[in-house]
Design a protein around this motif. Sequence first.
Motif, mmCIF file in Angstrom:
data_model
loop_
_atom_site.group_PDB
_atom_site.id
_atom_site.type_symbol
_atom_site.label_atom_id
_atom_site.label_comp_id
_atom_site.label_asym_id
_atom_site.label_seq_id
_atom_site.Cartn_x
_atom_site.Cartn_y
_atom_site.Cartn_z
ATOM 1 N N GLU A 84 0.756 -1.214 0.000
ATOM 2 C CA GLU A 84 0.000 0.000 0.000
ATOM 3 C C GLU A 84 0.798 1.282 0.000
ATOM 4 N N THR A 85 0.216 2.286 -0.576
ATOM 5 C CA THR A 85 0.665 3.649 -0.393
ATOM 6 C C THR A 85 -0.409 4.303 0.447
ATOM 7 N N THR A 86 -0.005 5.230 1.259
ATOM 8 C CA THR A 86 -0.958 5.800 2.187
ATOM 9 C C THR A 86 -1.543 7.078 1.636
ATOM 10 N N SER A 87 -2.807 7.251 1.838
ATOM 11 C CA SER A 87 -3.481 8.476 1.468
ATOM 12 C C SER A 87 -3.717 9.284 2.729
ATOM 13 N N VAL A 88 -3.272 10.520 2.722
ATOM 14 C CA VAL A 88 -3.442 11.371 3.888
ATOM 15 C C VAL A 88 -4.569 12.355 3.608
ATOM 16 N N PRO A 89 -5.619 12.332 4.432
ATOM 17 C CA PRO A 89 -6.722 13.253 4.201
ATOM 18 C C PRO A 89 -6.313 14.691 4.468
ATOM 19 N N ALA A 90 -6.909 15.612 3.734
ATOM 20 C CA ALA A 90 -6.655 17.025 3.978
ATOM 21 C C ALA A 90 -7.246 17.410 5.323
ATOM 22 N N VAL A 91 -6.482 18.129 6.109
ATOM 23 C CA VAL A 91 -6.935 18.547 7.427
ATOM 24 C C VAL A 91 -6.694 20.042 7.552
ATOM 25 N N GLU A 92 -7.703 20.765 7.991
ATOM 26 C CA GLU A 92 -7.559 22.202 8.172
ATOM 27 C C GLU A 92 -6.743 22.489 9.422
ATOM 28 N N ASN A 93 -6.093 23.654 9.461
ATOM 29 C CA ASN A 93 -5.358 24.045 10.652
ATOM 30 C C ASN A 93 -6.316 24.246 11.805
ATOM 31 N N GLN A 94 -5.886 23.819 12.982
ATOM 32 C CA GLN A 94 -6.693 23.969 14.173
ATOM 33 C C GLN A 94 -6.052 25.066 15.028
ATOM 34 N N PRO A 95 -6.847 25.981 15.603
ATOM 35 C CA PRO A 95 -6.273 27.050 16.403
ATOM 36 C C PRO A 95 -5.472 26.512 17.576
ATOM 37 N N THR B 273 -3.829 1.184 1.653
ATOM 38 C CA THR B 273 -2.590 0.684 1.086
ATOM 39 C C THR B 273 -2.918 0.060 -0.264
ATOM 40 N N SER B 274 -1.930 0.023 -1.150
ATOM 41 C CA SER B 274 -2.183 -0.540 -2.470
ATOM 42 C C SER B 274 -0.888 -0.969 -3.130
ATOM 43 N N HIS B 275 -0.974 -2.045 -3.866
ATOM 44 C CA HIS B 275 0.176 -2.495 -4.653
ATOM 45 C C HIS B 275 0.334 -1.635 -5.902
ATOM 46 N N SER B 276 -0.802 -1.285 -6.515
ATOM 47 C CA SER B 276 -0.678 -0.565 -7.777
ATOM 48 C C SER B 276 -1.711 0.530 -7.988
ATOM 49 N N SER B 277 -2.814 0.498 -7.280
ATOM 50 C CA SER B 277 -3.882 1.468 -7.511
ATOM 51 C C SER B 277 -3.771 2.651 -6.568
ATOM 52 N N GLY B 278 -4.227 3.812 -7.044
ATOM 53 C CA GLY B 278 -4.337 4.968 -6.175
ATOM 54 C C GLY B 278 -5.603 4.861 -5.348
ATOM 55 N N ILE B 279 -5.836 5.831 -4.488
ATOM 56 C CA ILE B 279 -7.004 5.809 -3.602
ATOM 57 C C ILE B 279 -8.306 5.946 -4.394
ATOM 58 N N GLY B 280 -8.209 6.456 -5.613
ATOM 59 C CA GLY B 280 -9.409 6.603 -6.437
ATOM 60 C C GLY B 280 -10.468 7.414 -5.707
ATOM 61 N N SER B 281 -11.694 7.010 -5.846
ATOM 62 C CA SER B 281 -12.799 7.705 -5.171
ATOM 63 C C SER B 281 -13.257 6.930 -3.943
ATOM 64 N N SER B 282 -12.392 6.077 -3.401
ATOM 65 C CA SER B 282 -12.811 5.215 -2.296
ATOM 66 C C SER B 282 -13.275 6.012 -1.085
ATOM 67 N N ALA B 283 -12.567 7.069 -0.717
ATOM 68 C CA ALA B 283 -12.966 7.853 0.459
ATOM 69 C C ALA B 283 -14.327 8.510 0.234
#
Length: 194
Positions: free
Chosen positions: A32-43, A172-182
């Motif tokens: 797998e490659t990991t996909s990191v979700p976008a997170v806004e800054n927290q005060p 995680t993935s051997h060859s595919s990106g995260i696509g629209s899974s999230a």
Amino acid sequence: MKRWMVFALSICMIMILASCNSGSSEIQNDFETTSVPAVENQPVTENESGDTSSDTDATDRNILVAYFSCTGTTEQIAEWIVSETDADIYEIVAADPYTDEDLNYNNSSCRANQEQADSSAHPEINGEVEDISRYDIIFLGYPIWHGQAPKIIYTFLESYDSSDVTIIPFCTSHSSGIGSSAENLHSLCDDSVT
């Protein structure tokens, strides 16, 4: 807290990418490659002792790491997240365990390929999370199968009321990106889910 999560998931991604170069010739179907979700800054605020902290301290949160892994790769990431967050862990296990032949993606009639092609597929899960309502944050880990989460993840999400919870997918993935899974998984959740 959010900055810390982004940092932790970034380190996770670096570890996975480094393992790609380890020279292993063994192919794992859910490497797998990991996909990191976008997170806004927290005060950041200053407390009475002059220390700075985010608005929500990690110790004030109940965290669950739920994951599905057939080859152990996603499991390694889940265990690392648990060690960094002191979260509870839950392995999503199929009631009918997947065999190597079930995961033979080169065979169009293998179980994994058939399930991914069937929008009504909902593989049964063996066991359940006790009192999932006590968790504020759920890290949800899975391998990418044909650009999507395995259908057992759909079963997991549809089995619980996840109102007002934050779900952080990692995959995680051997060859595919995260696509629209999230996005596809988010559509299965209550509108209050972040």
